[in-house]
Write a protein that holds these residues in place. Structure first.
Motif, short mmCIF file in Angstrom:
data_model
loop_
_atom_site.label_atom_id
_atom_site.label_comp_id
_atom_site.label_asym_id
_atom_site.label_seq_id
_atom_site.Cartn_x
_atom_site.Cartn_y
_atom_site.Cartn_z
N ARG A 120 17.59 35.59 48.64
CA ARG A 120 17.26 37.23 49.52
C ARG A 120 16.24 37.38 50.33
O ARG A 120 15.61 36.80 50.26
CB ARG A 120 17.31 38.36 48.96
CG ARG A 120 18.42 38.12 47.53
CD ARG A 120 19.72 38.49 48.38
NE ARG A 120 19.94 39.99 48.67
CZ ARG A 120 21.53 40.43 48.80
NH1 ARG A 120 21.73 39.57 48.99
NH2 ARG A 120 21.45 41.79 49.17
N GLU A 121 16.57 37.73 51.92
CA GLU A 121 15.93 37.78 52.45
C GLU A 121 15.62 39.57 53.01
O GLU A 121 16.24 39.74 52.95
CB GLU A 121 15.28 36.83 53.58
CG GLU A 121 16.45 36.76 54.66
CD GLU A 121 16.91 36.00 55.70
OE1 GLU A 121 16.98 36.31 56.80
OE2 GLU A 121 16.13 34.82 55.61
N ASN A 129 14.36 52.75 52.34
CA ASN A 129 13.96 51.70 51.48
C ASN A 129 14.45 50.59 52.07
O ASN A 129 15.45 50.36 52.71
CB ASN A 129 15.08 52.35 50.54
CG ASN A 129 15.05 53.18 49.53
OD1 ASN A 129 13.60 53.28 49.17
ND2 ASN A 129 15.79 53.58 48.43
N MET A 130 13.24 49.30 52.13
CA MET A 130 14.28 48.02 52.90
C MET A 130 15.09 47.53 51.98
O MET A 130 15.04 46.85 50.74
CB MET A 130 12.14 47.23 52.82
CG MET A 130 11.23 47.79 53.45
SD MET A 130 11.64 48.28 55.34
CE MET A 130 11.70 46.53 55.98
N SER A 152 20.61 35.31 52.59
CA SER A 152 19.45 33.91 53.22
C SER A 152 20.60 33.13 53.85
O SER A 152 21.38 32.85 52.82
CB SER A 152 18.21 33.65 52.85
OG SER A 152 17.62 33.09 53.40
N GLY A 153 20.22 33.05 55.31
CA GLY A 153 21.25 31.32 55.46
C GLY A 153 21.21 30.45 54.97
O GLY A 153 21.91 29.49 54.60
N PRO A 157 13.06 28.26 47.66
CA PRO A 157 11.72 28.03 48.07
C PRO A 157 10.44 27.35 46.98
O PRO A 157 11.30 27.60 46.04
CB PRO A 157 10.86 29.23 48.34
CG PRO A 157 11.94 30.56 47.31
CD PRO A 157 12.92 29.29 47.68
N ARG A 158 10.38 26.16 47.21
CA ARG A 158 9.59 25.16 46.22
C ARG A 158 7.76 25.91 46.55
O ARG A 158 7.65 26.03 47.49
CB ARG A 158 9.64 23.95 46.37
CG ARG A 158 10.52 23.57 45.61
CD ARG A 158 11.18 24.02 44.36
NE ARG A 158 12.62 23.93 43.78
CZ ARG A 158 13.34 24.14 42.68
NH1 ARG A 158 12.71 24.51 41.99
NH2 ARG A 158 14.79 23.88 42.45
#
Length: 121
Positions: free
Chosen positions: A69-70, A91-92, A97-98, A103-104
């Motif tokens: 999610r972004e 609220n953001m 996400s494409g 992420p590592r």
């Protein structure tokens, strides 16, 4: 202890009588608490029957969905404009996400602050 109190307790059995009364008081308190507990329990609703228990949905168990999610972008203020206060921000929300790769952490990094690793050098 004075001699008078020892003689009073030994000769008259007053100490035995006091201990007997205290024991009766303790038994009365325990009996009263048991009686009160059964009254409270009798007012509670009955336990649910097996057919009232929750069941799995018809499609089976719901499984976890893993996705990246972004966040939505924070609105930018125009040059010379008034900055937004926290109360003016909503609220953001997040969106899918494409990028489908997870992420590592970078190699040699502990992954967290104070994690004990040497960090990236």
């Amino acid at each position: 202890m004075t001699t008078a109190s020892v003689q009073l307790a030994a000769a008259s059995g007053l100490l035995s009588l006091v201990l007997f009364v205290v024991a009766l008081a303790v038994l009365a308190v325990l009996g009263g608490s048991f009686w009160l507990g059964t009254r409270v329990k009798s007012r509670e609703p009955a336990r649910p029957r097996p057919e009232e228990q929750p069941h799995l949905p018809p499609g089976g168990a719901v499984h976890e969905v893993r996705e990246n999610r972004e966040p939505d972008e924070v609105p930018r203020t125009p040059k010379g404009g008034r900055p937004l206060t926290p109360y003016e921000l909503t609220n953001m929300q997040t969106r899918s996400s494409g990028d489908k790769t997870r992420p590592r952490w970078s190699r040699g990094s502990s992954g967290s602050f104070g994690g004990g690793g040497i960090g990236s050098h």
